[in-house]
Design a protein around this motif. Structure first.
Motif, short mmCIF file in Angstrom:
data_model
loop_
_atom_site.label_atom_id
_atom_site.label_comp_id
_atom_site.label_asym_id
_atom_site.label_seq_id
_atom_site.Cartn_x
_atom_site.Cartn_y
_atom_site.Cartn_z
N ALA A 8 0.72 -1.46 0.35
CA ALA A 8 -0.05 -0.24 -0.28
C ALA A 8 0.68 1.76 0.26
CB ALA A 8 -1.08 0.17 1.42
N GLU A 9 2.10 1.18 0.74
CA GLU A 9 3.04 2.52 1.36
C GLU A 9 3.68 2.94 -0.88
OE1 GLU A 9 6.47 4.30 3.47
OE2 GLU A 9 5.24 2.42 3.93
N TYR A 10 3.70 2.11 -0.96
CA TYR A 10 4.88 2.16 -2.86
C TYR A 10 3.77 2.05 -3.27
CZ TYR A 10 6.94 -0.20 -7.33
OH TYR A 10 7.75 0.26 -8.46
N PHE A 11 2.94 2.23 -3.50
CA PHE A 11 1.54 2.59 -4.40
C PHE A 11 1.16 3.77 -4.25
CE2 PHE A 11 0.31 -2.10 -5.77
CZ PHE A 11 0.95 -2.52 -6.50
N LYS A 12 1.38 4.58 -3.02
CA LYS A 12 1.38 5.69 -2.95
C LYS A 12 2.23 6.36 -3.54
CE LYS A 12 -1.05 5.34 1.79
NZ LYS A 12 -1.28 5.79 3.17
N THR A 13 2.99 5.86 -3.98
CA THR A 13 4.66 7.04 -4.28
C THR A 13 5.63 5.56 -4.36
OG1 THR A 13 6.58 7.86 -3.82
CG2 THR A 13 5.07 7.68 -1.63
N PRO A 14 6.36 5.38 -5.74
CA PRO A 14 7.54 4.86 -6.43
C PRO A 14 8.41 4.81 -5.85
CG PRO A 14 5.23 4.55 -8.27
CD PRO A 14 5.02 6.42 -7.02
N PHE A 15 8.85 6.27 -5.02
CA PHE A 15 10.16 6.59 -4.76
C PHE A 15 9.90 7.15 -3.13
CE2 PHE A 15 13.86 8.95 -3.68
CZ PHE A 15 14.83 8.80 -4.89
N VAL A 16 10.80 6.37 -2.80
CA VAL A 16 10.79 6.04 -0.92
C VAL A 16 11.73 6.75 -0.50
CG1 VAL A 16 9.88 4.38 0.74
CG2 VAL A 16 8.86 4.23 -1.40
N PHE A 17 11.62 8.12 0.22
CA PHE A 17 13.13 8.25 0.88
C PHE A 17 12.70 7.26 2.06
CE2 PHE A 17 11.68 12.05 -2.00
CZ PHE A 17 12.68 11.92 -1.78
N TYR A 18 11.45 7.10 2.62
CA TYR A 18 11.88 6.18 4.04
C TYR A 18 10.59 5.61 4.24
CZ TYR A 18 9.38 10.41 6.57
OH TYR A 18 8.42 11.22 6.83
N PRO A 19 10.78 4.57 4.64
CA PRO A 19 9.42 3.73 4.91
C PRO A 19 8.94 4.26 6.20
CG PRO A 19 11.17 2.46 5.28
CD PRO A 19 12.11 4.34 4.95
N HIS A 20 7.92 4.92 6.33
CA HIS A 20 6.45 5.21 7.50
C HIS A 20 6.15 4.39 8.39
CE1 HIS A 20 5.55 9.30 4.72
NE2 HIS A 20 6.24 8.58 4.33
N ALA A 21 5.87 2.76 7.64
CA ALA A 21 5.68 2.15 8.77
C ALA A 21 6.83 1.06 8.03
CB ALA A 21 4.47 1.43 8.43
N PRO A 22 7.61 0.34 8.14
CA PRO A 22 8.78 -0.69 7.51
C PRO A 22 8.20 -2.01 8.11
CG PRO A 22 10.03 1.54 9.65
CD PRO A 22 8.44 1.68 9.24
N THR A 23 9.20 -2.61 7.18
CA THR A 23 8.40 -4.10 7.21
C THR A 23 9.42 -5.08 7.11
OG1 THR A 23 6.66 -5.84 7.23
CG2 THR A 23 6.96 -4.46 5.36
N LEU A 24 9.84 -6.19 7.60
CA LEU A 24 10.84 -7.05 6.74
C LEU A 24 10.09 -8.32 6.24
CD1 LEU A 24 13.46 -7.21 10.43
CD2 LEU A 24 13.18 -5.35 7.90
N GLU A 25 8.82 -8.21 6.03
CA GLU A 25 8.42 -9.04 5.40
C GLU A 25 8.76 -9.96 4.39
OE1 GLU A 25 5.32 -11.17 5.41
OE2 GLU A 25 4.95 -10.49 7.41
N ALA A 26 9.55 -8.90 3.34
CA ALA A 26 9.62 -9.71 1.88
C ALA A 26 11.14 -10.18 2.82
CB ALA A 26 10.54 -8.18 1.78
N TYR A 27 12.15 -9.64 3.36
CA TYR A 27 13.63 -10.33 3.61
C TYR A 27 12.74 -11.94 4.52
CZ TYR A 27 15.95 -7.02 2.28
OH TYR A 27 16.21 -5.16 2.01
N ARG A 28 11.85 -11.72 5.28
CA ARG A 28 11.41 -12.79 5.92
C ARG A 28 11.10 -14.13 4.76
NH1 ARG A 28 8.04 -11.18 8.35
NH2 ARG A 28 9.63 -10.63 10.50
N THR A 29 10.11 -13.54 3.85
CA THR A 29 9.69 -14.78 2.53
C THR A 29 10.96 -15.00 2.80
OG1 THR A 29 8.06 -12.84 2.39
CG2 THR A 29 8.23 -14.72 0.82
N LEU A 30 12.17 -14.01 1.46
CA LEU A 30 13.42 -15.31 1.63
C LEU A 30 13.50 -16.01 1.72
CD1 LEU A 30 14.71 -11.91 -0.33
CD2 LEU A 30 13.43 -13.23 -1.26
N LEU A 31 13.79 -15.94 2.94
CA LEU A 31 14.40 -16.58 4.09
C LEU A 31 13.63 -17.70 3.91
CD1 LEU A 31 16.24 -14.58 7.17
CD2 LEU A 31 16.99 -15.49 5.18
N GLU A 32 12.22 -17.48 3.99
CA GLU A 32 11.47 -18.65 4.68
C GLU A 32 11.32 -19.99 3.32
OE1 GLU A 32 7.79 -16.67 6.06
OE2 GLU A 32 9.01 -16.97 8.77
N THR A 33 10.81 -18.68 2.72
CA THR A 33 10.26 -19.38 1.25
C THR A 33 11.19 -19.87 -0.03
OG1 THR A 33 9.83 -17.81 0.11
CG2 THR A 33 7.99 -19.27 1.58
#
Length: 299
Positions: free
Chosen positions: A47-72
């Motif tokens: 949701a945050e990415y679709f608001k602005t494709p260029f992200v200066f800093y994450p308003h709600a940081p999440t590690l889901e992408a890294y967790r998914t890489l490690l798990e699957t």
């Protein structure tokens, strides 16, 4: 201002210095900002990415992408396979490249010109993918680590760089060693190698990056997932999530976390891939520029 003969010498910056500084700063930003944006995207939600494709800093940081890489993604297995390829192939590649480069740099070596022509021909022409595949299969190397290691063991271009670097060494130094009775092996080990640290570091970095980014030969010769290198595993993960997102499928093998999206997986894969190389590069940077500049000069 300091007065000197024939005019004045200014200690301040000239207009040309300012222009060059501005141009180089802009070019630096063009290089840094995309990578910075990739790092930030890997920590944001869809949701945050679709608001602005260029992200200066994450308003709600999440590690889901890294967790998914490690798990699957079996990332640790990919790291292990890639590091194994580098640990085994790098010393052999360096030995073969430097040996060939030293031979080609010796004017007294019999058949040197003919050998040099053969080396240059391999830089322009190759047997192709099908003959290479048939060769690996005929040798019984399919689904083995050696198929990947041997298929990209040495680069003739790097051998030419080593040749040109050794040619740039003082001839009088090598001749004086021969007059003192030193053999070619002694000259190579005690004189040429210590003076060749810049080109050794440069070629080692080139080979390391090549083997770190290798995925094509692994895709051709290996069908066992547990033997895939890091790049091929990351490519399979990205393809899986892209196809799942396009078809709007949420399955155990694809979209295991609804907060994870394909762009976040891509950016996390970029960070995971580039970070180790970026940590190694600063230690070799002081050798890199000197080695590539001297080795690139045609002798």
């Amino acid at each position: 201002m300091l007065r000197r003969k024939g005019g004045y010498k200014h200690n301040g910056l000239s207009p040309m210095d300012l222009v060059l500084g501005i141009v180089l700063s802009i070019l630096g930003l063009l290089v840094v900002l995309p990578f910075y944006n990739a790092i930030m995207i890997s920590f944001v939600t869809e949701a945050e990415y679709f608001k602005t494709p260029f992200v200066f800093y994450p308003h709600a940081p999440t590690l889901e992408a890294y967790r998914t890489l490690l798990e699957t993604g079996n990332i640790l297995v990919g790291y292990g396979n890639t590091l194994f390829h580098i640990a085994v192939a790098l010393p052999v590649s360096m030995f073969m490249t430097f040996s060939l480069g030293y031979v080609l740099s010796r004017p007294a070596f019999p058949g040197r010109k003919l050998l040099y022509i053969f080396v240059l021909i391999t830089m322009l022409f190759s047997g192709g993918m099908v003959p290479s595949f048939l060769l690996i299969r005929s040798l019984g190397l399919m689904n083995t680590r050696w198929s990947v290691i041997l298929s990209c063991l040495m680069s003739t271009y790097y051998a030419v760089l080593v040749t040109n670097f050794i040619r740039s060494l003082p001839v009088s130094l090598l001749e004086s060693a021969r007059l003192d009775g030193a053999s070619e092996t002694t000259i190579l080990l005690r004189i040429v190698l210590p003076l060749s640290k810049p080109i050794i570091a440069t070629i080692a970095l080139f080979y390391t990056v090549d083997k770190w980014n290798e995925w094509w030969n692994s895709m051709l010769y290996i069908n066992r997932t547990e033997m895939y290198p890091l790049q091929l595993i990351l490519q399979n993960i990205i393809n899986t999530y892209q196809s799942a997102e396009q078809r709007n499928i949420a399955s155990a093998d694809a979209l295991t976390h609804l907060k994870t999206f394909s762009m976040g997986i891509k950016m996390a894969a970029i960070v995971v891939t580039m970070l180790p190389i970026m940590c190694v590069f600063p230690f070799l940077q002081r050798f890199f520029v000197k080695g590539i500049m001297i080795g690139a000069v045609k002798g």
